[in-house]
Design a protein around this motif. Structure first.
Motif, PDB file in Angstrom:
ATOM      1  N   ILE A 490       0.857  -1.182   0.000  1.00 12.84           N
ATOM      2  CA  ILE A 490       0.000   0.000   0.000  1.00 12.84           C
ATOM      3  C   ILE A 490       0.891   1.229   0.000  1.00 12.84           C
ATOM      4  O   ILE A 490       1.770   1.376   0.867  1.00 12.84           O
ATOM      5  CB  ILE A 490      -0.916   0.009   1.248  1.00 12.84           C
ATOM      6  N   ASN A 491       0.678   2.097  -0.959  1.00 11.81           N
ATOM      7  CA  ASN A 491       1.433   3.346  -1.039  1.00 11.81           C
ATOM      8  C   ASN A 491       0.961   4.259   0.088  1.00 11.81           C
ATOM      9  O   ASN A 491      -0.199   4.683   0.109  1.00 11.81           O
ATOM     10  CB  ASN A 491       1.206   3.990  -2.406  1.00 11.81           C
ATOM     11  N   ALA A 492       1.824   4.575   1.034  1.00 12.52           N
ATOM     12  CA  ALA A 492       1.425   5.343   2.216  1.00 12.52           C
ATOM     13  C   ALA A 492       1.024   6.777   1.882  1.00 12.52           C
ATOM     14  O   ALA A 492       0.250   7.390   2.623  1.00 12.52           O
ATOM     15  CB  ALA A 492       2.557   5.349   3.251  1.00 12.52           C
ATOM     16  N   LYS A 493       1.532   7.300   0.794  1.00  8.80           N
ATOM     17  CA  LYS A 493       1.163   8.662   0.400  1.00  8.80           C
ATOM     18  C   LYS A 493      -0.131   8.683  -0.386  1.00  8.80           C
ATOM     19  O   LYS A 493      -0.910   9.633  -0.311  1.00  8.80           O
ATOM     20  CB  LYS A 493       2.293   9.285  -0.434  1.00  8.80           C
ATOM     21  N   ASN A 494      -0.391   7.608  -1.117  1.00  4.57           N
ATOM     22  CA  ASN A 494      -1.615   7.466  -1.905  1.00  4.57           C
ATOM     23  C   ASN A 494      -2.160   6.065  -1.636  1.00  4.57           C
ATOM     24  O   ASN A 494      -1.835   5.115  -2.356  1.00  4.57           O
ATOM     25  CB  ASN A 494      -1.344   7.687  -3.386  1.00  4.57           C
ATOM     26  N   THR A 495      -2.961   5.900  -0.605  1.00  2.00           N
ATOM     27  CA  THR A 495      -3.376   4.569  -0.154  1.00  2.00           C
ATOM     28  C   THR A 495      -4.303   3.861  -1.139  1.00  2.00           C
ATOM     29  O   THR A 495      -4.592   2.670  -0.959  1.00  2.00           O
ATOM     30  CB  THR A 495      -4.058   4.656   1.226  1.00  2.00           C
ATOM     31  N   ALA A 496      -4.755   4.565  -2.174  1.00  2.00           N
ATOM     32  CA  ALA A 496      -5.525   3.898  -3.229  1.00  2.00           C
ATOM     33  C   ALA A 496      -4.622   3.100  -4.153  1.00  2.00           C
ATOM     34  O   ALA A 496      -5.097   2.245  -4.906  1.00  2.00           O
ATOM     35  CB  ALA A 496      -6.319   4.929  -4.028  1.00  2.00           C
ATOM     36  N   ASP A 497      -3.319   3.352  -4.089  1.00  7.92           N
ATOM     37  CA  ASP A 497      -2.340   2.636  -4.905  1.00  7.92           C
ATOM     38  C   ASP A 497      -1.936   1.362  -4.157  1.00  7.92           C
ATOM     39  O   ASP A 497      -1.096   1.391  -3.244  1.00  7.92           O
ATOM     40  CB  ASP A 497      -1.124   3.531  -5.148  1.00  7.92           C
ATOM     41  N   ILE A 498      -2.556   0.231  -4.522  1.00  8.26           N
ATOM     42  CA  ILE A 498      -2.319  -1.056  -3.859  1.00  8.26           C
ATOM     43  C   ILE A 498      -1.759  -2.029  -4.894  1.00  8.26           C
ATOM     44  O   ILE A 498      -2.329  -2.200  -5.979  1.00  8.26           O
ATOM     45  CB  ILE A 498      -3.608  -1.614  -3.244  1.00  8.26           C
ATOM     46  N   ARG A 499      -0.665  -2.696  -4.550  1.00  9.27           N
ATOM     47  CA  ARG A 499       0.009  -3.583  -5.492  1.00  9.27           C
ATOM     48  C   ARG A 499       0.115  -4.985  -4.892  1.00  9.27           C
ATOM     49  O   ARG A 499       0.568  -5.150  -3.757  1.00  9.27           O
ATOM     50  CB  ARG A 499       1.391  -3.041  -5.844  1.00  9.27           C
ATOM     51  N   LYS A 500      -0.297  -5.974  -5.659  1.00  7.97           N
ATOM     52  CA  LYS A 500      -0.330  -7.346  -5.196  1.00  7.97           C
ATOM     53  C   LYS A 500       1.077  -7.871  -4.962  1.00  7.97           C
ATOM     54  O   LYS A 500       1.981  -7.649  -5.774  1.00  7.97           O
ATOM     55  CB  LYS A 500      -1.048  -8.230  -6.219  1.00  7.97           C
ATOM     56  N   GLY A 501       1.268  -8.602  -3.837  1.00 10.60           N
ATOM     57  CA  GLY A 501       2.540  -9.234  -3.532  1.00 10.60           C
ATOM     58  C   GLY A 501       2.424 -10.745  -3.597  1.00 10.60           C
ATOM     59  O   GLY A 501       1.355 -11.295  -3.869  1.00 10.60           O
ATOM     60  N   PRO A 502       3.492 -11.455  -3.310  1.00  9.78           N
ATOM     61  CA  PRO A 502       3.485 -12.917  -3.410  1.00  9.78           C
ATOM     62  C   PRO A 502       2.810 -13.561  -2.195  1.00  9.78           C
ATOM     63  O   PRO A 502       2.706 -12.957  -1.120  1.00  9.78           O
ATOM     64  CB  PRO A 502       4.966 -13.269  -3.441  1.00  9.78           C
ATOM     65  N   ALA A 503       2.354 -14.793  -2.369  1.00 12.67           N
ATOM     66  CA  ALA A 503       1.898 -15.595  -1.237  1.00 12.67           C
ATOM     67  C   ALA A 503       3.129 -16.124  -0.508  1.00 12.67           C
ATOM     68  O   ALA A 503       4.118 -16.508  -1.138  1.00 12.67           O
ATOM     69  CB  ALA A 503       1.025 -16.742  -1.713  1.00 12.67           C
ATOM     70  N   ILE A 504       3.081 -16.135   0.825  1.00 17.81           N
ATOM     71  CA  ILE A 504       4.245 -16.579   1.602  1.00 17.81           C
ATOM     72  C   ILE A 504       3.800 -17.563   2.673  1.00 17.81           C
ATOM     73  O   ILE A 504       2.643 -17.602   3.085  1.00 17.81           O
ATOM     74  CB  ILE A 504       4.979 -15.392   2.255  1.00 17.81           C
TER      75      ILE A 504
END
Length: 861
Positions: A490-504
């Motif tokens: 989650i982009n802390a400056k623009n919280t609408a900017d969310i990018r998928k990460g890997p499953a761990i």
């Protein structure tokens, strides 16, 4: 409010006798005849005493003894209100019937009374979060995020804005309107309780003077406090009871009078935090009249804590050095919240470290003077630095108190409260961070720096994690559970900017994404999913580990979950009407052939592997099913006037039922209705039964070893009359009972019952029920999603399930023990514990681990 009016000196004793008599009559009156007051609202009595005291405050005390519905006995005080008037004030916190008795210490008379407290859905009482005391919360609303703003010395001043004068600009109203528009819900106020009598501070402001005690001065403040309470604004006294350069007593006897008067007059306000002293109680002793030493503050802390029947948050306003060397009061037993002035820095690491070192797992932390924009003792924060500091403060688990200054703390908008001086862009930055943070389940989390080697982590262990990184970094995240986690950035400056990460599923190295400044890593398990629509769900596990559930939706419905291929079979309607489902809800048990047996309303049905067969066992209220290892079914219900407890049995494949003797018949209690029996079959086939309205105590335990023919064991357990008790037994044969109020009792082999304490704070018909897994871990759940677990003989603490569906509430919750965990089922919709949720509720199923984790059903491996 009860106003007893004014009486002459000669009539005072007669007045008190009449009042006492009238209240003795009313205490025996029905609920409808009692005066009502809502939970956490003011209950007040006014009375007259025309005795000619030289000093009405110091010469006599009005002593009040209060008995609560849950059996507590409180000692409180009334206070002198001016002229010949006295008042008694308190705020009830528990629904039910309250009684009180009051008398003057000079024996001039006494009075007693009774009133009813009504449950309220309004969350107004400020307290430590009832499920996670790491955070500040409001009673009944664990999700409250406190957004604090600092106001200067003029806030309570009548020569700044007089509430009774609509022609002076209503500056206070305009300021509070702005405050709420910007979503602040907490206010730190200088010159509150004591005026900071310094030029440029509080010297020119006509704030209420609370010492020496003048009732008129106290009444002036009440008008403003009432407005804050009505607006739902929490208020923190910046200087406290014994503030720097303030008016307060230095002699111990006078200090006791002062504290008692403050608590008697203002203690009923549910939105006030109590601060003993500040700011900087040790910084300059001359400012404290050479009377504030460590021993003084400890002495006063113990005094306030012992006298405060309303249990306010109690703190001390520390100087900045506390964030370097530690809060000197943090481990005092009366201390609820660490209040800090620092660190005042743009270094996120120093800021986080200074705050987190003063936070305890069971105590709150208030970053009071830690981020004051424009203050000359702070850095000149840029907007980016304001954002980052706000994240760091919130991720440290602290409440942020923001200020808008232009010099010292009495300057700028915080000082003059003039809307033309607002630096709105700074408030917008702070609000944006608050808004995002409020949307995550922060209230379920604590700080967990041990799971990362860089960044700042909040965690609900094994369920969800948030890691804040104020700069680009490569770091390690540690996790070790038998299921996988999803991740996202989650982009802390623009919280609408969310990018998928890997499953761990194990320790993983992460690197912040490209194209941003500060980032938040979100690591989470899947949430339990909806499997049906209906209400009043129940579940059971067969010998293969498959899951069977029942619920009502225009009649009884059934579904099965195959644990091997992780698939749900289709819903089946069982042609059981579920009549009176709110008082005879669905039950399910499984026989040795893995076939389900169900009951709802007044109908029973069983599946023989090919078809369902229905019968009517003639029970329709307060019903429970149980089954033994030989597939013998037991059905218990309310017996009514023909018998307190109805008990029937049959073999698994039979249609007809055999009526067994009433377990209560030989020694009946005084009531023949609302017995609420529950039954559990032990691992050796013995029957354990608990009932309400027992012959000696309300909650009574009974045991049968001959299949319910005789009940030679009868033991009194508890006086808790709440609806309804439930029972379970471990594999080792230990019997546990929970009462309707959430108290748990455990039976020893000698028949003695040990009180384990209140493990759930439940109210009427919230039905706290017990479950046991194969390792003898205990699962206690109730309406509303409240639950507690006992893991390897240690209770993990009360928690609450977060609804999966936005805007819905949790209804009834049930568990079924498996190997070393329990399956859990609940409903989400609208309704209440008395009547249950509506039939369009969603039915959810998940896994509940004994340490309190709740995850999706398919996450388990």
């Amino acid at each position: 409010m009860i106003d007893k009016g004014k009486y002459g000196l000669g009539n005072l004793l007669l007045f008190l006798i009449l009042v006492a008599f009238s209240f003795r009559v009313s205490s025996q009156a029905s609920w409808d005849q009692l005066e009502k007051v809502k939970q956490y609202q003011l209950f007040e009595i006014s009375l007259s005493n025309e005795t000619a005291y030289t000093d009405p405050v110091g010469d006599v005390e009005l002593l009040v003894e209060i008995k609560t519905p849950d059996g507590r006995k409180l000692v409180h005080y009334g206070f002198y209100a001016g002229d010949t008037q006295w008042k008694i004030r308190f705020s009830p916190d528990v629904p039910g019937v309250w009684t009180y008795r009051a008398h003057f210490s000079d024996r001039s008379g006494e009075l007693s009374g009774t009133f009813a407290c009504l449950a309220s859905g309004d969350a107004v009482k400020v307290t430590k979060n009832e499920f996670n005391p790491f955070w500040l919360g409001k009673e009944g609303n664990p999700k409250t995020l406190f957004r604090s703003f600092h106001a200067g010395d003029r806030f309570f001043a009548f020569n700044w804005d007089d509430p009774s004068n609509p022609g002076d600009g209503n500056k206070r109203t305009l300021f509070l309107d702005w405050l709420q528009k910007n979503k602040y819900n907490m206010l730190s106020v200088a010159s509150f309780f004591s005026n900071r009598d310094l030029p440029g501070r509080g010297k020119e402001w006509d704030t209420p003077k609370l010492w020496p005690i003048d009732p008129l001065e106290y009444q002036k403040m009440e008008v403003i406090l009432d407005d804050l309470k009505d607006r739902g604004i929490t208020v923190f006294p910046f200087a406290g009871f014994f503030g720097a350069m303030g008016e307060w007593p230095t002699e111990w006897e006078d200090q006791q009078i002062y504290v008692k008067y403050l608590l008697a007059c203002y203690g009923h306000y549910p939105n006030i935090i109590f601060n003993i002293a500040g700011p900087e109680p040790f910084w300059q002793e001359h400012a404290y009249k050479n009377s504030m030493h460590m021993a003084d503050i400890r002495r006063l802390g113990l005094l306030i804590d012992s006298l405060d029947i309303h249990r306010h948050i109690l703190t001390v306003h520390n100087e900045k050095r506390a964030t370097q060397y530690g809060d000197p009061f943090i481990d005092e037993p009366w201390m609820d919240m660490s209040t800090l002035q620092g660190p005042t820095t743009a270094s996120i690491e120093k800021l986080y470290s200074g705050l987190s070192m003063n936070h305890r797992r069971n105590k709150v932390c208030y970053a009071q003077e830690t981020l004051w924009a424009g203050n000359k003792y702070h850095p000149d924060y840029s907007l980016d630095q304001l954002r980052k500091n706000t994240y760091a403060i919130l991720f440290s688990g602290c409440i942020l108190n923001f200020a808008d200054n232009d010099g010292n703390s009495s300057t700028g908008f915080s000082g003059n409260l003039d809307l033309s001086n607002v630096k709105q862009e700074k408030h917008d930055v702070i609000r944006k961070v608050f808004d995002w943070f409020e949307g995550i389940p922060f209230y379920q989390m604590t700080i967990r720096q041990d799971v990362v080697n860089f960044g700042y982590c909040l965690a609900n262990e094994g369920v969800e994690y948030y890691v804040y990184l104020d700069t680009a970094a490569k770091f390690e995240f540690y996790v070790d559970f038998p299921y996988s986690f999803s991740t996202e950035w989650i982009n802390a400056k623009n919280t609408a900017d969310i990018r998928k990460g890997p499953a761990i599923k194990a320790k993983t190295t992460f690197e912040t994404p490209v194209g941003g400044d500060d980032w938040i890593l979100h690591v989470y398990t899947d949430k339990p999913s909806q499997v049906a629509i209906g209400n009043f769900p129940d579940l059971a596990v067969d010998h293969k580990g498959n899951l069977h559930i029942v619920y009502n939706r225009n009649g009884l419905k059934y579904r099965k979950y195959n644990v091997d291929n992780r698939e749900w079979f289709g819903e089946q309607g069982l042609a059981c009407a579920c009549a009176n489902v709110r008082r005879s809800d669905p039950d399910i048990v499984i026989d040795s052939h893995n076939n389900p047996h169900v009951f709802c309303g007044n109908e029973y049905a069983f599946f023989d592997g090919e078809k369902w067969t229905r019968t009517d066992p003639s029970g329709f209220r307060d019903t429970e099913l149980a089954i033994d290892a030989n597939d013998k079914i037991y059905f218990v219900h309310r017996g009514g006037k023909s018998g307190h407890i109805g008990l029937k049995t049959k073999k698994a494949g039979d249609v007809s039922w055999i009526v067994l003797p009433d377990p209560d018949q030989n020694n009946k209690g005084p009531h023949d209705n609302h017995v609420y029996p529950d039954i559990f079959v032990g691992h050796e086939g013995e029957l354990h039964l608990v009932q309400r309205h027992g012959p000696v105590k309300e909650v009574t335990y009974r045991k049968s070893t001959d299949g319910g023919k005789t009940w030679p064991v009868e033991e009194a357990v508890s006086d808790d009359r709440a609806e309804a008790p439930h029972i379970a037994s471990t594999r080792k044969g230990t019997v546990l009972i929970t009462t309707g109020s959430g108290y748990v009792f455990e039976r020893a082999n000698n028949g003695e019952w040990a009180a384990l304490g209140r493990k759930l704070r439940t109210l009427k018909r919230m039905q706290p029920e017990l479950g046991v897994d194969q390792q003898d871990n205990i699962y206690l759940t109730s309406f509303g999603g409240r639950y507690n677990t006992r893991y390897k003989s240690v209770w993990m603490g009360e928690k609450i399930i977060e609804p999966v569906t936005e805007g819905k509430q949790i209804g009834f919750v049930e568990t079924a023990g498996a190997d070393d965990f329990a399956y859990i089922i609940w409903e989400e919709g609208h309704g209440n514990a008395d009547e249950g949720l509506n039939e369009d509720a969603g039915i959810f199923v998940g896994i509940l681990y004994p340490d309190g984790r709740v995850i999706a059903l398919n996450s388990y491996k």
